[in-house]
Motif scaffolding. Structure first.
Motif, PDB file in Angstrom:
ATOM      1  N   ARG A  53      -5.753  -0.117   6.814  1.00 42.28           N
ATOM      2  CA  ARG A  53      -6.707   0.529   6.061  1.00 42.28           C
ATOM      3  C   ARG A  53      -6.901   1.818   6.764  1.00 42.28           C
ATOM      4  N   LEU A  54      -6.970   2.066   8.188  1.00 43.46           N
ATOM      5  CA  LEU A  54      -7.285   3.332   8.938  1.00 43.46           C
ATOM      6  C   LEU A  54      -5.976   4.006   8.879  1.00 43.46           C
ATOM      7  N   SER A  55      -5.034   3.734   9.079  1.00 43.34           N
ATOM      8  CA  SER A  55      -3.552   4.627   8.972  1.00 43.34           C
ATOM      9  C   SER A  55      -3.436   5.017   7.848  1.00 43.34           C
ATOM     10  N   MET A  56      -3.877   4.279   6.574  1.00 38.68           N
ATOM     11  CA  MET A  56      -3.459   4.855   5.424  1.00 38.68           C
ATOM     12  C   MET A  56      -4.689   6.095   5.174  1.00 38.68           C
ATOM     13  N   LEU A  57      -5.864   5.623   5.382  1.00 34.24           N
ATOM     14  CA  LEU A  57      -6.625   6.931   5.461  1.00 34.24           C
ATOM     15  C   LEU A  57      -6.584   7.995   6.127  1.00 34.24           C
ATOM     16  N   LEU A 167       1.611  -2.632  -8.159  1.00 32.65           N
ATOM     17  CA  LEU A 167       2.444  -3.134  -6.753  1.00 32.65           C
ATOM     18  C   LEU A 167       2.893  -4.612  -7.189  1.00 32.65           C
ATOM     19  N   ALA A 168       1.999  -5.240  -7.385  1.00 37.17           N
ATOM     20  CA  ALA A 168       2.238  -6.713  -7.771  1.00 37.17           C
ATOM     21  C   ALA A 168       3.577  -7.006  -8.677  1.00 37.17           C
ATOM     22  N   SER A 169       3.283  -5.983  -9.644  1.00 40.37           N
ATOM     23  CA  SER A 169       4.379  -6.136 -10.823  1.00 40.37           C
ATOM     24  C   SER A 169       5.463  -5.155 -10.654  1.00 40.37           C
ATOM     25  N   ARG A 170       5.431  -4.420  -9.476  1.00 43.53           N
ATOM     26  CA  ARG A 170       6.688  -3.513  -9.005  1.00 43.53           C
ATOM     27  C   ARG A 170       6.832  -2.429  -9.969  1.00 43.53           C
ATOM     28  N   GLU A 171       5.716  -1.836 -10.239  1.00 41.27           N
ATOM     29  CA  GLU A 171       5.627  -0.724 -11.042  1.00 41.27           C
ATOM     30  C   GLU A 171       5.242   0.419 -10.128  1.00 41.27           C
ATOM     31  N   ASP A 172       5.600   1.590 -10.695  1.00 45.43           N
ATOM     32  CA  ASP A 172       5.313   2.906  -9.915  1.00 45.43           C
ATOM     33  C   ASP A 172       4.100   3.312  -9.743  1.00 45.43           C
ATOM     34  N   ILE A 173       3.659   3.845  -8.530  1.00 48.54           N
ATOM     35  CA  ILE A 173       2.085   4.328  -8.078  1.00 48.54           C
ATOM     36  C   ILE A 173       2.121   5.579  -7.668  1.00 48.54           C
ATOM     37  N   SER A 174       3.238   6.271  -7.899  1.00 43.83           N
ATOM     38  CA  SER A 174       3.207   7.634  -7.490  1.00 43.83           C
ATOM     39  C   SER A 174       2.008   8.661  -7.921  1.00 43.83           C
ATOM     40  N   ASP A 175       1.543   8.070  -9.309  1.00 46.94           N
ATOM     41  CA  ASP A 175       0.533   8.957  -9.819  1.00 46.94           C
ATOM     42  C   ASP A 175      -0.896   8.501  -9.171  1.00 46.94           C
ATOM     43  N   LEU A 176      -0.708   7.506  -8.598  1.00 44.15           N
ATOM     44  CA  LEU A 176      -2.163   6.887  -8.023  1.00 44.15           C
ATOM     45  C   LEU A 176      -2.365   7.040  -6.612  1.00 44.15           C
ATOM     46  N   VAL A 177      -1.264   7.236  -5.878  1.00 53.02           N
ATOM     47  CA  VAL A 177      -1.293   7.246  -4.363  1.00 53.02           C
ATOM     48  C   VAL A 177      -0.486   8.364  -3.805  1.00 53.02           C
ATOM     49  N   ASP A 178      -1.166   8.629  -2.667  1.00 53.40           N
ATOM     50  CA  ASP A 178      -0.264   9.861  -1.989  1.00 53.40           C
ATOM     51  C   ASP A 178       1.108   9.462  -1.493  1.00 53.40           C
ATOM     52  N   LYS A 179       1.981  10.260  -1.437  1.00 54.95           N
ATOM     53  CA  LYS A 179       3.261   9.608  -1.063  1.00 54.95           C
ATOM     54  C   LYS A 179       3.528   9.212   0.270  1.00 54.95           C
ATOM     55  N   LYS A 180       2.724   9.823   1.170  1.00 51.64           N
ATOM     56  CA  LYS A 180       2.739   9.292   2.592  1.00 51.64           C
ATOM     57  C   LYS A 180       2.159   7.715   2.648  1.00 51.64           C
ATOM     58  N   VAL A 181       1.241   7.637   1.937  1.00 51.43           N
ATOM     59  CA  VAL A 181       0.474   6.223   1.868  1.00 51.43           C
ATOM     60  C   VAL A 181       1.352   5.270   1.075  1.00 51.43           C
ATOM     61  N   ILE A 182       2.320   5.626   0.034  1.00 51.86           N
ATOM     62  CA  ILE A 182       3.171   5.082  -0.417  1.00 51.86           C
ATOM     63  C   ILE A 182       4.253   4.345   0.519  1.00 51.86           C
ATOM     64  N   LYS A 183       4.835   5.372   1.346  1.00 56.40           N
ATOM     65  CA  LYS A 183       5.893   4.948   2.491  1.00 56.40           C
ATOM     66  C   LYS A 183       5.094   4.074   3.423  1.00 56.40           C
ATOM     67  N   TYR A 184       4.113   4.156   3.779  1.00 52.93           N
ATOM     68  CA  TYR A 184       3.337   3.252   4.662  1.00 52.93           C
ATOM     69  C   TYR A 184       3.226   1.932   4.102  1.00 52.93           C
ATOM     70  N   ILE A 185       2.723   1.969   2.929  1.00 57.37           N
ATOM     71  CA  ILE A 185       2.814   0.514   2.125  1.00 57.37           C
ATOM     72  C   ILE A 185       4.049   0.033   2.107  1.00 57.37           C
ATOM     73  N   GLU A 186       5.207   0.572   1.865  1.00 50.60           N
ATOM     74  CA  GLU A 186       6.298   0.069   1.639  1.00 50.60           C
ATOM     75  C   GLU A 186       6.855  -0.439   2.926  1.00 50.60           C
ATOM     76  N   GLU A 187       6.776   0.354   4.178  1.00 54.40           N
ATOM     77  CA  GLU A 187       7.213  -0.064   5.445  1.00 54.40           C
ATOM     78  C   GLU A 187       6.845  -1.072   6.149  1.00 54.40           C
ATOM     79  N   ASN A 188       5.414  -1.223   5.751  1.00 59.41           N
ATOM     80  CA  ASN A 188       4.606  -2.429   6.239  1.00 59.41           C
ATOM     81  C   ASN A 188       4.331  -3.644   5.244  1.00 59.41           C
ATOM     82  N   LYS A 189       5.309  -3.473   4.195  1.00 57.38           N
ATOM     83  CA  LYS A 189       5.237  -4.435   3.127  1.00 57.38           C
ATOM     84  C   LYS A 189       3.800  -4.922   2.949  1.00 57.38           C
ATOM     85  N   LEU A 190       2.827  -4.105   2.423  1.00 59.57           N
ATOM     86  CA  LEU A 190       1.685  -4.258   2.041  1.00 59.57           C
ATOM     87  C   LEU A 190       1.513  -4.579   0.695  1.00 59.57           C
ATOM     88  N   TYR A 191       0.659  -5.378   0.153  1.00 60.54           N
ATOM     89  CA  TYR A 191       0.290  -5.711  -1.242  1.00 60.54           C
ATOM     90  C   TYR A 191       1.465  -6.276  -2.076  1.00 60.54           C
TER      91      TYR A 191
END
Length: 194
Positions: A53-57, A167-191
């Motif tokens: 959570r700190l890294s994403m913030l 995310l749970a239903s594998r839908e796009d979140i690019s309108d909700l989340v900063d692209k750098k945070v999306i990359k972090y979520i994907e790399e760390n396999k969160l949610y």
């Protein structure tokens, strides 16, 4: 300086969080916004590991020097209470004037905000101003003394719950989340995004 504290789980932090801070700063309501991620939620909400959570913030606020992260609640033992945080930071930084921002979705349960010393929300409001930001589907009610509704601000629609549902239903979140945070979520396999 006028410091606005912005507490929450930030699990994950999203563009709504960023727009709240940016709008408050751009209007001159505060000189800085300090995000205060909770270590343990008072209402027993399960939280992701604080390091994520700190890294994403940090990724979310990296481009605005008026925003920073205050780790007081992450470093203390036990449940996080806004009352204790406000008192501790006011004592640590007496040169600053602290306020707190909450979403209008918090108003219905605000009367339950207390701390481990059984001090209730009225004592907290007697010492500190709370600004209330509009959230979609939630009125400015009830408003208590020393609460200021930010009625002319753009309503926040996005929530961390919505992000996790998509995310749970594998839908796009690019309108909700900063692209750098999306990359972090994907790399760390969160949610459940893997």
């Amino acid at each position: 300086m006028k410091i606005m504290l912005f507490g929450g789980a930030f699990d994950p932090p999203h563009l709504g969080h960023h727009s709240i801070s940016k709008n408050i700063l751009d209007r001159g309501i505060a000189d800085e916004v300090w995000y205060v991620p909770a270590k343990t939620h008072p209402f027993s909400k399960p939280l992701s590991d604080s390091k994520h959570r700190l890294s994403m913030l940090n990724l979310l606020i990296a481009d605005d020097k008026r925003m920073s992260i205050e780790t007081f609640e992450l470093e203390k033992d036990g449940v996080s209470y806004s009352h204790e945080t406000l008192d501790a930071l006011s004592e640590k930084y007496p040169e600053h004037k602290f306020s707190w921002v909450i979403g209008s979705d918090n108003l219905a349960k605000f009367h339950l905000w207390s701390d481990s010393k059984d001090r209730d929300y009225r004592e907290m409001l007697s010492k500190h101003t709370f600004y209330v930001y509009p959230r979609k589907g939630h009125n400015f009610s009830p408003l208590y003394e020393n609460m200021i509704p930010l009625k002319d601000m753009e309503e926040v629609v996005v929530s961390s719950t919505l992000v996790k549902e998509r995310l749970a239903s594998r839908e796009d979140i690019s309108d909700l989340v900063d692209k750098k945070v999306i990359k972090y979520i994907e790399e760390n396999k969160l949610y459940a995004s893997s």
